[in-house]
Design an enzyme around this catalytic site. Structure first.
Site, PDB file in Angstrom:
ATOM      1  N   GLN A  13     -20.865 -38.782  11.301  1.00 56.17           N
ATOM      2  CA  GLN A  13     -20.691 -39.866  12.264  1.00 56.17           C
ATOM      3  C   GLN A  13     -21.825 -40.883  12.115  1.00 56.17           C
ATOM      4  O   GLN A  13     -23.001 -40.520  12.048  1.00 56.17           O
ATOM      5  CB  GLN A  13     -20.665 -39.282  13.693  1.00 56.17           C
ATOM      6  CG  GLN A  13     -20.333 -40.296  14.770  1.00 56.17           C
ATOM      7  CD  GLN A  13     -18.929 -40.879  14.668  1.00 56.17           C
ATOM      8  OE1 GLN A  13     -18.009 -40.231  14.166  1.00 56.17           O
ATOM      9  NE2 GLN A  13     -18.763 -42.103  15.119  1.00 56.17           N
ATOM     10  N   LYS A  53     -12.371 -36.782  17.952  1.00 55.75           N
ATOM     11  CA  LYS A  53     -11.956 -36.353  16.605  1.00 55.75           C
ATOM     12  C   LYS A  53     -11.702 -34.849  16.594  1.00 55.75           C
ATOM     13  O   LYS A  53     -10.731 -34.376  16.002  1.00 55.75           O
ATOM     14  CB  LYS A  53     -13.024 -36.740  15.574  1.00 55.75           C
ATOM     15  CG  LYS A  53     -13.057 -38.247  15.308  1.00 55.75           C
ATOM     16  CD  LYS A  53     -14.265 -38.708  14.505  1.00 55.75           C
ATOM     17  CE  LYS A  53     -14.272 -40.246  14.426  1.00 55.75           C
ATOM     18  NZ  LYS A  53     -15.455 -40.810  13.771  1.00 55.75           N
ATOM     19  N   ASP A  88     -13.542 -40.361   5.213  1.00 58.45           N
ATOM     20  CA  ASP A  88     -13.877 -41.667   5.793  1.00 58.45           C
ATOM     21  C   ASP A  88     -13.630 -42.798   4.783  1.00 58.45           C
ATOM     22  O   ASP A  88     -13.557 -43.959   5.171  1.00 58.45           O
ATOM     23  CB  ASP A  88     -15.380 -41.704   6.150  1.00 58.45           C
ATOM     24  CG  ASP A  88     -15.638 -41.562   7.644  1.00 58.45           C
ATOM     25  OD1 ASP A  88     -14.768 -41.944   8.439  1.00 58.45           O
ATOM     26  OD2 ASP A  88     -16.729 -41.067   7.985  1.00 58.45           O
TER      27      ASP A  88
HETATM   28  N1  GUN Z   1     -18.847 -44.890  13.385  1.00 60.33           N
HETATM   29  C1  GUN Z   1     -17.998 -45.848  13.817  1.00 60.33           C
HETATM   30  N2  GUN Z   1     -16.817 -45.777  13.161  1.00 60.33           N
HETATM   31  C2  GUN Z   1     -16.928 -44.742  12.288  1.00 60.33           C
HETATM   32  C3  GUN Z   1     -16.029 -44.171  11.347  1.00 60.33           C
HETATM   33  O1  GUN Z   1     -14.888 -44.605  11.146  1.00 60.33           O
HETATM   34  N3  GUN Z   1     -16.530 -43.106  10.651  1.00 60.33           N
HETATM   35  C4  GUN Z   1     -17.790 -42.635  10.832  1.00 60.33           C
HETATM   36  N4  GUN Z   1     -18.169 -41.617  10.091  1.00 60.33           N
HETATM   37  N5  GUN Z   1     -18.643 -43.145  11.702  1.00 60.33           N
HETATM   38  C5  GUN Z   1     -18.203 -44.197  12.437  1.00 60.33           C
END
Ligand code: GUN
Length: 292
Positions: free
Chosen positions: A97, A53, A120
């Protein structure tokens, strides 16, 4: 049946060209888009996702801020970080996350993020707007799946979409998006009896379970569109999806590869949500100036 590939790498590249331009227009106006990514603890898979990311931010021209917090971080400490980022005008997107360590209540953290910075799309306000058919921030993986379908001119209208896996992150929101685009949607979960009887009905099949190669060719209808959200590492180190990819070739009309299908689109949609959040903040700031 000639099976075509839904290529998330190629589509990401195309979208990046467009959205990089929008990010740089904001930067030139003195308002560069900014994303804060918080990770708590040492989960190796999460560390890889976060690294990707942050790298994407550099590619898109998004300013990034990464907070790596120790496993023993308390809920109150994490809430204080979020409060600070909520009030920071240079931060337009906040991503915590998941999963979080067990001693932290995930809902409390998600609820604390300013919904206008919730790139998100997990905050209950954004979940509610999506359910009401007025989406604002849509979770990144479902949004990426819809982009892949649109780019291949696959129209869900009147189609039977079957979603296997009903998580808040993927299954539920992608089902809602497909419903809003006119599909008849079936949600399956780990309790579903005779899963294959459902998946064989699917014109569009989305699989998001985290179970390697759960779905094989016997479970899909000839000509179905198969979207594989899974990324599973096998003991031999190889990466496989929730769908047996090889067995889809010749049976499905379209299939997403793993890696290179849904995965890159998830990150691309995160960048797009961040640029959109920054554009909205810029518009709000200018309206405020005009009012004055
Ligand atoms: N963990 C797995 N997929 C995601 C996601 O799309 N966003 C976040 N914040 N954590 C994750």
């Amino acid at each position: 049946m000639d099976t075509r590939i839904l290529d998330g790498v190629a589509l990401s590249r195309k979208l990046r060209a467009e959205w990089q331009g929008r990010a740089s227009a904001l930067a030139q106006a003195g308002h560069p888009p900014g994303l804060a990514v918080l990770i708590v603890g040492q989960d190796p898979a999460s560390a890889v996702y976060v690294r990707n990311k942050i790298k994407a931010c550099a590619d898109f021209g998004v300013r990034s801020e990464q907070l790596e917090l120790p496993e023993q971080t308390t809920e109150a400490e994490l809430l204080r970080h979020i409060d600070r980022l909520n009030r920071d005008p240079a931060v337009h997107g906040i991503l915590v996350q998941l999963p979080l360590p067990k001693h932290i209540a995930t809902e409390k953290i998600i609820h604390a993020i300013d919904p206008a910075k919730d790139v998100d799309g997990f905050h209950p306000l954004n979940v509610g707007l999506l359910a009401a058919g007025q989406p604002r921030f849509v979770p990144c993986t479902p949004a990426g799946i819809m982009e892949l379908l649109d780019a291949a001119q696959i129209n869900p209208w009147g189609q039977h979409a079957v979603v296997v896996g009903a998580s808040n992150i993927v299954g539920k929101p992608v089902g809602l998006l497909l419903l809003q685009r006119g599909a008849t949607v079936t949600f399956c979960n780990s309790k579903t009896r005779d899963l294959a009887a459902h998946t064989r009905q699917a014109d569009i099949l989305v699989v998001a379970t985290g179970r390697p190669k759960l779905v094989n060719a016997d479970m899909v209808k000839e000509g179905a569109v198969v979207v594989d959200v899974g990324i599973n590492r096998l003991p031999d180190g190889s990466l496989v999806g929730d769908v047996d990819y090889q067995s889809m070739l010749g049976k499905a009309s379209y299939v997403t590869p793993v890696p290179g299908g849904v995965g890159p689109m998830t990150i691309t949609m995160l960048m797009i949500n961040t640029v959109r959040a920054a554009e909205a903040a810029y518009a709000r700031a200018h309206k405020a100036v005009n009012v004055l």
